[in-house]
Design a protein around this motif. Sequence first.
Motif, short mmCIF file in Angstrom:
data_model
loop_
_atom_site.label_atom_id
_atom_site.label_comp_id
_atom_site.label_asym_id
_atom_site.label_seq_id
_atom_site.Cartn_x
_atom_site.Cartn_y
_atom_site.Cartn_z
N ALA A 77 43.45 44.21 45.19
CA ALA A 77 44.08 43.69 44.21
C ALA A 77 44.62 43.27 43.46
N ALA A 78 44.25 41.87 43.90
CA ALA A 78 44.21 41.16 43.19
C ALA A 78 43.62 40.83 42.04
N LEU A 79 42.48 41.18 42.55
CA LEU A 79 41.03 41.18 40.83
C LEU A 79 41.84 42.18 39.97
N LEU A 80 41.75 43.34 40.55
CA LEU A 80 42.23 44.27 39.80
C LEU A 80 43.44 43.99 38.61
N GLY A 81 44.84 43.13 39.30
CA GLY A 81 45.19 42.76 38.53
C GLY A 81 45.47 41.47 37.61
N GLY A 82 44.14 40.96 38.04
CA GLY A 82 43.44 39.63 37.03
C GLY A 82 43.19 40.27 36.16
N TRP A 83 42.66 41.55 36.31
CA TRP A 83 41.06 42.25 34.94
C TRP A 83 42.36 43.39 34.65
N LEU A 84 44.15 43.58 34.61
CA LEU A 84 44.44 44.19 34.30
C LEU A 84 45.73 43.23 32.85
N ALA A 95 46.08 35.72 34.81
CA ALA A 95 44.68 36.71 34.46
C ALA A 95 43.85 35.55 35.84
N TYR A 96 43.32 34.94 35.28
CA TYR A 96 42.72 34.05 36.14
C TYR A 96 43.49 32.91 37.59
N ALA A 97 44.34 33.49 37.35
CA ALA A 97 44.77 32.79 38.43
C ALA A 97 44.74 33.82 40.17
N ALA A 98 45.14 34.80 39.36
CA ALA A 98 45.42 36.76 40.27
C ALA A 98 43.11 36.79 40.39
N CYS A 99 42.88 36.09 40.09
CA CYS A 99 41.26 36.66 40.28
C CYS A 99 41.05 35.30 40.89
N LEU A 100 41.30 34.04 40.80
CA LEU A 100 40.77 33.14 42.21
C LEU A 100 41.67 33.31 43.05
#
Length: 202
Positions: free
Chosen positions: A14-21, A39-44
Motif C-alpha cells: 500500500a505504501a509503495l503504491l501510494g508513493g507511485w501515485l 513519494a520517497y518517504a512513502a516508498c521508504l
Amino acid sequence: MNRLTQISFTAAPAALLGGWLLMRPTGADIAGGPWWTAAYAACLAGFLMFGVMTLGLRGMAGPVRGGRRVAVEAATGVALLGLAAAVVRLGIDLYAGFGGDQGAGFEAIVYGTAAQVFFGALVALAVILAALRRVTVVSAAVTTLGMVVLAVGMYQTGEEAALAAVGIALMWLGTLLLGRGTSGQAPRLGQGVGSPEVRAGR
C-alpha cells in the motif's frame, strides 16, 4: 504472528503504491518538493515494511530441514539484501533531495536492480511456501502475477505506464492472501500455523 507483522502484509505494498501515485503530479522530476518528498518517504516506509513482511514469511515456513531450509533461507536472504540496498538508495536520495539534487531518480529506485532482486526473491519465497503448504497456491500465483505486470509496466510510457500501478495493486492482493496462510486467517504462531509437518521439521 505479531500485530506489526500482520499489518506489514497490507501496509508494505500500500505504501509503495501510494508513493507511485504521489509522484505522478510532478512527473518524478522535482527533487525536494513536497510531492517528491512524500513519494520517497512513502516508498521508504513501504520497503521497510516489506522487510518486516519477509521476516514474517520466513517465520511461517517453520523449522524446515535439508534442501527446503536452504531454499527458504536463500530466498529470505536475497530478499533482505535487495531491500537493504533499496532502503540505502532511498535514504541517500532523500538526503540529496533536501539539498536540491535529483539523486538516482524515483523510477530508478522502484524499478531498479535492488528492487527487482527483492521482488524476484519474494516470488521465489512465496512459491516455496506454497510448495511447503504454508500458504495457498492462489496467494503465490496472485503475488507472482503482480510482479509480472509490474515488470511489464516498467518498460511502458505514457498511460501504459499505469500497468505498474496495476501490478503493485495485484501484489498487494497477493501479499494480503499470503499473510492469511492456508487457513484464511493470519497464522498466530508465525511458524506454519502449528501443523504436524512443521513440528516434525518437514
